[in-house]
Scaffold this active site. Structure first.
Site, PDB file in Angstrom:
ATOM      1  N   LYS A  83     -25.785 118.703 134.885  1.00  0.00           N
ATOM      2  CA  LYS A  83     -26.238 118.541 133.495  1.00  0.00           C
ATOM      3  C   LYS A  83     -25.230 119.232 132.597  1.00  0.00           C
ATOM      4  O   LYS A  83     -25.066 120.461 132.665  1.00  0.00           O
ATOM      5  CB  LYS A  83     -27.619 119.173 133.310  1.00  0.00           C
ATOM      6  CG  LYS A  83     -28.178 119.027 131.910  1.00  0.00           C
ATOM      7  CD  LYS A  83     -29.616 119.534 131.843  1.00  0.00           C
ATOM      8  CE  LYS A  83     -30.178 119.486 130.436  1.00  0.00           C
ATOM      9  NZ  LYS A  83     -30.383 118.135 129.932  1.00  0.00           N
TER      10      LYS A  83
ATOM     11  N   LYS B  67     -39.275 110.072 118.803  1.00  0.00           N
ATOM     12  CA  LYS B  67     -38.488 108.926 119.218  1.00  0.00           C
ATOM     13  C   LYS B  67     -39.073 108.313 120.489  1.00  0.00           C
ATOM     14  O   LYS B  67     -39.783 109.036 121.196  1.00  0.00           O
ATOM     15  CB  LYS B  67     -37.027 109.317 119.431  1.00  0.00           C
ATOM     16  CG  LYS B  67     -36.804 110.236 120.649  1.00  0.00           C
ATOM     17  CD  LYS B  67     -35.446 110.057 121.250  1.00  0.00           C
ATOM     18  CE  LYS B  67     -35.489 109.150 122.440  1.00  0.00           C
ATOM     19  NZ  LYS B  67     -35.326 109.818 123.745  1.00  0.00           N
TER      20      LYS B  67
ATOM     21  N   HIS C 288     -34.259 115.458 118.884  1.00  0.00           N
ATOM     22  CA  HIS C 288     -34.235 116.888 119.209  1.00  0.00           C
ATOM     23  C   HIS C 288     -32.808 117.433 119.338  1.00  0.00           C
ATOM     24  O   HIS C 288     -32.593 118.633 119.239  1.00  0.00           O
ATOM     25  CB  HIS C 288     -35.104 117.214 120.431  1.00  0.00           C
ATOM     26  CG  HIS C 288     -34.512 116.862 121.762  1.00  0.00           C
ATOM     27  ND1 HIS C 288     -34.607 115.625 122.316  1.00  0.00           N
ATOM     28  CD2 HIS C 288     -33.797 117.597 122.648  1.00  0.00           C
ATOM     29  CE1 HIS C 288     -33.995 115.616 123.486  1.00  0.00           C
ATOM     30  NE2 HIS C 288     -33.482 116.808 123.716  1.00  0.00           N
TER      31      HIS C 288
ATOM     32  N   LYS D 157     -27.801 109.156 133.892  1.00  0.00           N
ATOM     33  CA  LYS D 157     -28.706 109.907 134.771  1.00  0.00           C
ATOM     34  C   LYS D 157     -28.058 110.014 136.151  1.00  0.00           C
ATOM     35  O   LYS D 157     -27.250 109.153 136.538  1.00  0.00           O
ATOM     36  CB  LYS D 157     -30.041 109.173 134.941  1.00  0.00           C
ATOM     37  CG  LYS D 157     -30.701 108.723 133.647  1.00  0.00           C
ATOM     38  CD  LYS D 157     -31.535 109.814 133.012  1.00  0.00           C
ATOM     39  CE  LYS D 157     -32.339 109.280 131.838  1.00  0.00           C
ATOM     40  NZ  LYS D 157     -32.267 110.099 130.639  1.00  0.00           N
TER      41      LYS D 157
ATOM     42  N   HIS E   2     -29.501 110.226 120.226  1.00  0.00           N
ATOM     43  CA  HIS E   2     -28.778 111.493 120.352  1.00  0.00           C
ATOM     44  C   HIS E   2     -27.256 111.334 120.213  1.00  0.00           C
ATOM     45  O   HIS E   2     -26.613 112.086 119.486  1.00  0.00           O
ATOM     46  CB  HIS E   2     -29.089 112.156 121.697  1.00  0.00           C
ATOM     47  CG  HIS E   2     -30.551 112.284 121.988  1.00  0.00           C
ATOM     48  ND1 HIS E   2     -31.470 112.648 121.034  1.00  0.00           N
ATOM     49  CD2 HIS E   2     -31.274 112.100 123.129  1.00  0.00           C
ATOM     50  CE1 HIS E   2     -32.686 112.688 121.579  1.00  0.00           C
ATOM     51  NE2 HIS E   2     -32.584 112.355 122.847  1.00  0.00           N
TER      52      HIS E   2
ATOM     53  N   GLU F 237     -26.606 113.963 132.750  1.00  0.00           N
ATOM     54  CA  GLU F 237     -27.829 114.552 133.294  1.00  0.00           C
ATOM     55  C   GLU F 237     -27.802 114.408 134.801  1.00  0.00           C
ATOM     56  O   GLU F 237     -27.385 113.364 135.318  1.00  0.00           O
ATOM     57  CB  GLU F 237     -29.058 113.823 132.767  1.00  0.00           C
ATOM     58  CG  GLU F 237     -29.225 113.914 131.274  1.00  0.00           C
ATOM     59  CD  GLU F 237     -30.509 113.226 130.840  1.00  0.00           C
ATOM     60  OE1 GLU F 237     -31.559 113.853 130.961  1.00  0.00           O
ATOM     61  OE2 GLU F 237     -30.437 112.070 130.411  1.00  0.00           O
TER      62      GLU F 237
ATOM     63  N   LYS G 177     -30.579 121.463 118.299  1.00  0.00           N
ATOM     64  CA  LYS G 177     -29.837 122.313 119.241  1.00  0.00           C
ATOM     65  C   LYS G 177     -28.847 123.178 118.456  1.00  0.00           C
ATOM     66  O   LYS G 177     -28.119 122.659 117.600  1.00  0.00           O
ATOM     67  CB  LYS G 177     -29.077 121.444 120.261  1.00  0.00           C
ATOM     68  CG  LYS G 177     -29.995 120.762 121.282  1.00  0.00           C
ATOM     69  CD  LYS G 177     -29.178 120.024 122.322  1.00  0.00           C
ATOM     70  CE  LYS G 177     -30.043 119.153 123.206  1.00  0.00           C
ATOM     71  NZ  LYS G 177     -30.686 119.853 124.308  1.00  0.00           N
TER      72      LYS G 177
HETATM   73  N1  NDP Z   1     -41.987 113.559 127.316  1.00  0.00           N
HETATM   74  C1  NDP Z   1     -40.763 113.757 126.830  1.00  0.00           C
HETATM   75  O1  NDP Z   1     -39.959 114.531 127.355  1.00  0.00           O
HETATM   76  C2  NDP Z   1     -40.340 113.080 125.580  1.00  0.00           C
HETATM   77  C3  NDP Z   1     -41.223 112.314 124.859  1.00  0.00           C
HETATM   78  N2  NDP Z   1     -40.819 111.746 123.690  1.00  0.00           N
HETATM   79  C4  NDP Z   1     -41.745 110.944 122.898  1.00  0.00           C
HETATM   80  O2  NDP Z   1     -42.896 111.706 122.588  1.00  0.00           O
HETATM   81  C5  NDP Z   1     -44.029 110.875 122.533  1.00  0.00           C
HETATM   82  C6  NDP Z   1     -45.052 111.367 123.541  1.00  0.00           C
HETATM   83  O3  NDP Z   1     -44.470 111.286 124.824  1.00  0.00           O
HETATM   84  P1  NDP Z   1     -45.161 111.892 126.112  1.00  0.00           P
HETATM   85  O4  NDP Z   1     -45.800 113.176 125.791  1.00  0.00           O
HETATM   86  O5  NDP Z   1     -44.157 111.847 127.177  1.00  0.00           O
HETATM   87  O6  NDP Z   1     -46.260 110.783 126.412  1.00  0.00           O
HETATM   88  P2  NDP Z   1     -47.630 110.967 127.181  1.00  0.00           P
HETATM   89  O7  NDP Z   1     -48.086 109.613 127.555  1.00  0.00           O
HETATM   90  O8  NDP Z   1     -47.513 112.005 128.228  1.00  0.00           O
HETATM   91  O9  NDP Z   1     -48.565 111.542 126.038  1.00  0.00           O
HETATM   92  C7  NDP Z   1     -49.069 110.763 125.002  1.00  0.00           C
HETATM   93  C8  NDP Z   1     -50.384 111.339 124.567  1.00  0.00           C
HETATM   94  O10 NDP Z   1     -50.963 110.451 123.617  1.00  0.00           O
HETATM   95  C9  NDP Z   1     -52.319 110.266 123.939  1.00  0.00           C
HETATM   96  N3  NDP Z   1     -52.860 108.989 123.532  1.00  0.00           N
HETATM   97  C10 NDP Z   1     -52.337 107.758 123.744  1.00  0.00           C
HETATM   98  N4  NDP Z   1     -53.153 106.830 123.217  1.00  0.00           N
HETATM   99  C11 NDP Z   1     -54.207 107.495 122.660  1.00  0.00           C
HETATM  100  C12 NDP Z   1     -55.381 107.100 121.947  1.00  0.00           C
HETATM  101  N5  NDP Z   1     -55.666 105.832 121.667  1.00  0.00           N
HETATM  102  N6  NDP Z   1     -56.233 108.051 121.524  1.00  0.00           N
HETATM  103  C13 NDP Z   1     -55.987 109.344 121.795  1.00  0.00           C
HETATM  104  N7  NDP Z   1     -54.894 109.783 122.461  1.00  0.00           N
HETATM  105  C14 NDP Z   1     -54.031 108.864 122.873  1.00  0.00           C
HETATM  106  C15 NDP Z   1     -52.354 110.355 125.447  1.00  0.00           C
HETATM  107  O11 NDP Z   1     -53.659 110.661 125.808  1.00  0.00           O
HETATM  108  P3  NDP Z   1     -54.181 110.611 127.329  1.00  0.00           P
HETATM  109  O12 NDP Z   1     -53.619 111.883 127.925  1.00  0.00           O
HETATM  110  O13 NDP Z   1     -55.649 110.609 127.196  1.00  0.00           O
HETATM  111  O14 NDP Z   1     -53.621 109.355 127.914  1.00  0.00           O
HETATM  112  C16 NDP Z   1     -51.351 111.438 125.745  1.00  0.00           C
HETATM  113  O15 NDP Z   1     -51.928 112.712 125.731  1.00  0.00           O
HETATM  114  C17 NDP Z   1     -43.533 109.468 122.817  1.00  0.00           C
HETATM  115  O16 NDP Z   1     -43.233 108.861 121.599  1.00  0.00           O
HETATM  116  C18 NDP Z   1     -42.262 109.718 123.604  1.00  0.00           C
HETATM  117  O17 NDP Z   1     -41.365 108.649 123.522  1.00  0.00           O
HETATM  118  C19 NDP Z   1     -39.558 111.941 123.191  1.00  0.00           C
HETATM  119  C20 NDP Z   1     -38.633 112.692 123.869  1.00  0.00           C
HETATM  120  C21 NDP Z   1     -38.935 113.301 125.126  1.00  0.00           C
HETATM  121  O1  LIG Z   2     -34.733 112.281 124.595  1.00  0.00           O
HETATM  122  C1  LIG Z   2     -34.414 112.429 125.762  1.00  0.00           C
HETATM  123  O2  LIG Z   2     -33.625 113.496 126.080  1.00  0.00           O
HETATM  124  C2  LIG Z   2     -33.592 113.979 127.412  1.00  0.00           C
HETATM  125  C3  LIG Z   2     -32.350 114.861 127.497  1.00  0.00           C
HETATM  126  O3  LIG Z   2     -32.503 115.927 126.591  1.00  0.00           O
HETATM  127  P1  LIG Z   2     -31.781 117.324 126.860  1.00  0.00           P
HETATM  128  O4  LIG Z   2     -32.173 118.166 125.705  1.00  0.00           O
HETATM  129  O5  LIG Z   2     -32.311 117.823 128.178  1.00  0.00           O
HETATM  130  O6  LIG Z   2     -30.317 117.049 126.926  1.00  0.00           O
HETATM  131  C4  LIG Z   2     -33.531 112.864 128.427  1.00  0.00           C
HETATM  132  O7  LIG Z   2     -33.656 113.387 129.745  1.00  0.00           O
HETATM  133  C5  LIG Z   2     -34.674 111.900 128.180  1.00  0.00           C
HETATM  134  O8  LIG Z   2     -34.550 110.806 129.079  1.00  0.00           O
HETATM  135  C6  LIG Z   2     -34.630 111.395 126.758  1.00  0.00           C
HETATM  136  O9  LIG Z   2     -35.811 110.637 126.494  1.00  0.00           O
END
Ligand code: NDP
Ligand SMILES: O=C1O[C@H](COP(=O)(O)O)[C@@H](O)[C@H](O)[C@H]1O
Length: 497
Positions: free
Chosen positions: A343, A146, A176, A338, A238, A214, A180
């Site tokens: 939490k 998402k 996610h 937030k 969620h 949160e 849970k």
């Molecule tokens: N982080 C979180 O807690 C949450 C994230 N999400 C979702 O998960 C997904 C990932 O999020 P998140 O991990 O935070 O994002 P990040 O930006 O930290 O990670 C994305 C990854 O994708 C890679 N990437 C982007 N473009 C390219 C490309 N053209 N070629 C190769 N690799 C590429 C990036 O590489 P590089 O490192 O080289 O930039 C990076 O490693 C998103 O859809 C986000 O909305 C959902 C819920 C919670």
């Molecule tokens: O997807 C998301 O969820 C977290 C909250 O998840 P939780 O499991 O810790 O309740 C939220 O902090 C984040 O902004 C959102 O992208």
């Protein structure tokens, strides 16, 4: 929790393996599944990213992440097994040509699971790259993170891009919260207990509250969060998923489409909130500086990288009505934000008051029974009941006291570790069970409902109401219930002892 190991081996491919989600959640979850011996012995795990890295360096980075984020010392035996599965391939995900190297790392005779832990804007590129490499067949599963889109229109575009290459049966959209334990338990609680199954409608229930609070702010994610806001980040997915599980009709079976059909019906029955009624049904807020757990914290507009003109909401409270037979006249109040005091995620079902009071003037206002479902932390279920105080009161009278029947998961299931949601979801993808994943029509229906609220807010030109960090949101959130002679449940995690 009873888990079965996956019955078939797969190539589990983690696109975006160096990203925040992969490092904090997905790799530690794979480690936990390995520890529990739930991954098929022949399954491989292939990290994909655009950095030039040797497999050995990748393996070292995975170990570092597991050490950092799994919260316990790494078990060497488990690590040796996990390490033996790991592989790495460099792919520029936007460049079709770079997928030819990828093809060499997967086995065409195995199921391939592609987990796209990348920005959704490149899901289409990844699908095209996989197609160009000739690795897509009906056994491939693709997992989408998402948010799928920013609104209904952009969500349809992403869903279409993926649908060009994958059938809906191959697509696993993550929310996610559906992994849970306590959210899963809603199905058990409602449908395995006649006491609830038979009292779960407008005849018995006065109203429902869902709070997902949160204490953190936006954790350095300004760029993402300011585009999204709490409505898109938490409510669209969620909270509406939790609401659907509370409100849905009994599914015929526990299979994926039986459950998803019923959730979809709830989403379709949500009464629209638009320019004509948003003022009575919605509150949005933005935190200003304050104190959370005694620590001074900056306001949203003072966060690093902030645009000081931003009107993005960090708090949402809603009065939601479901226009169907079961829920006629039963409001569902949702709130999430937030920088709230703590939490805590809880569902509170308020039952109706007794129609007649036998207990005299001192109990003129017999409090209603409440069912509190604690999603996190201190997972459990609690029911408040009225009880006779033991004693020899004068004949014809009784002293009553409000008491609690409390089931705490950590006490009742002290031998079981409560798994992280991602562990459950990763395992279900490997098993090929879509029941805990969101179907396209659910996502699109949820966007349709949310878009209408966002449009009403945008059209109003009113800014979100400020609230001090460390409080329960704007005062108007209290008013949302107070004008109907109700109040938000005060979580026991914040009650003064
Ligand atoms: N982080 C979180 O807690 C949450 C994230 N999400 C979702 O998960 C997904 C990932 O999020 P998140 O991990 O935070 O994002 P990040 O930006 O930290 O990670 C994305 C990854 O994708 C890679 N990437 C982007 N473009 C390219 C490309 N053209 N070629 C190769 N690799 C590429 C990036 O590489 P590089 O490192 O080289 O930039 C990076 O490693 C998103 O859809 C986000 O909305 C959902 C819920 C919670
Ligand atoms: O997807 C998301 O969820 C977290 C909250 O998840 P939780 O499991 O810790 O309740 C939220 O902090 C984040 O902004 C959102 O992208």
């Amino acid at each position: 929790m009873v888990f079965e190991s996956t019955s078939e081996p797969c190539d589990f491919v983690l696109f975006g393996t160096n990203g925040d989600l992969a490092r904090r959640k997905l790799l530690p979850s794979l480690y936990q599944l390995e520890k529990a011996e739930l991954i098929h012995p022949d399954t491989t795990i292939i990290g994909v990213a655009r950095q030039e890295t040797s497999v050995d360096d990748y393996i070292d980075s995975v170990r570092d992440n597991i050490e950092k984020f799994s919260g316990a010392e790494v078990c060497e035996e488990t690590w040796a097994r996990l390490k033996a599965r790991l592989d790495y391939v460099k792919v520029d995900m936007r460049d079709e040509a770079s997928y030819s190297a990828f093809k060499e790392h997967v086995n065409p005779d195995r199921i391939m699971v592609c987990y796209l832990a990348t920005p959704p804007s490149i899901y289409g590129d990844i699908c095209r790259g996989l197609n160009a490499a000739g690795v897509i067949d009906p056994s491939v599963r693709v997992v989408l993170e998402k948010p799928i889109g920013h609104d209904l229109a952009s969500s349809c575009v992403i869903n279409e891009q993926v649908a060009e290459f994958f059938d809906e049966k191959q697509i696993y959209r993550i929310d996610h919260y559906l992994g849970k334990e306590t959210v899963l338990n809603l199905i058990a609680l409602r449908f395995a207990n006649s006491i609830f199954a038979t009292n779960w409608d407008h005849n018995c229930i006065d109203h429902v509250q869902v709070s997902v609070a949160e204490s953190v702010g936006i954790e350095g994610r300004w760029g993402y969060f300011d585009e999204a806001g709490q409505m898109r980040d938490m409510v669209q997915n969620h909270l509406l998923q939790v609401l659907s599980l509370i409100a849905m009709e009994p599914p015929t079976t526990l299979d994926a489409d039986s459950i998803r059909d019923e959730k979809l019906k709830v989403l379709k029955a949500l009464r629209p909130i638009n320019a004509s009624n948003y003022q009575q049904s919605t509150v949005r807020g933005q935190y200003i500086n304050g104190f959370v757990k005694g620590q001074e914290v900056p306001g949203y507009l003072e966060e690093p990288d902030a645009n000081t003109e931003s009107r993005t909401e960090t708090f949402v409270a809603l009065k939601v009505e479901i226009d169907n037979w079961r829920w006629a006249g039963v409001p569902f109040y949702l709130r999430t934000g937030k920088r709230l005091p703590t939490k805590v995620s809880e569902i509170v079902i308020y039952f109706k008051r007794q129609p007649h009071n036998l207990f005299g003037d001192s109990f003129a206002n017999l409090p209603p029974n409440k069912l509190v479902i604690r999603l996190q932390p201190d997972e459990g279920v609690e029911i408040t009941v009225m009880n006779k105080v033991p004693g020899l009161q004068s004949s014809g009278s009784m002293d009553l006291q409000k008491s609690k029947l409390n089931l705490s998961f950590s006490e009742a299931f002290s031998d079981e570790r409560i798994a992280d949601a991602y562990e459950k979801l990763l395992l279900e993808v490997m098993r090929g069970n879509q029941a805990l994943f969101v179907r396209r029509d659910e996502i699109e229906q949820a966007w349709k409902w949310v878009d209408s609220i966002l449009a009403a807010w945008d059209g109003s030109n009113e800014p979100p109401e400020p609230y001090q960090a460390g409080t329960w949101g704007p005062v108007a959130s209290i008013g949302l219930l107070a004008r109907e002679d109700r109040s938000w449940y005060e979580s026991r995690t914040t009650k003064k002892k």
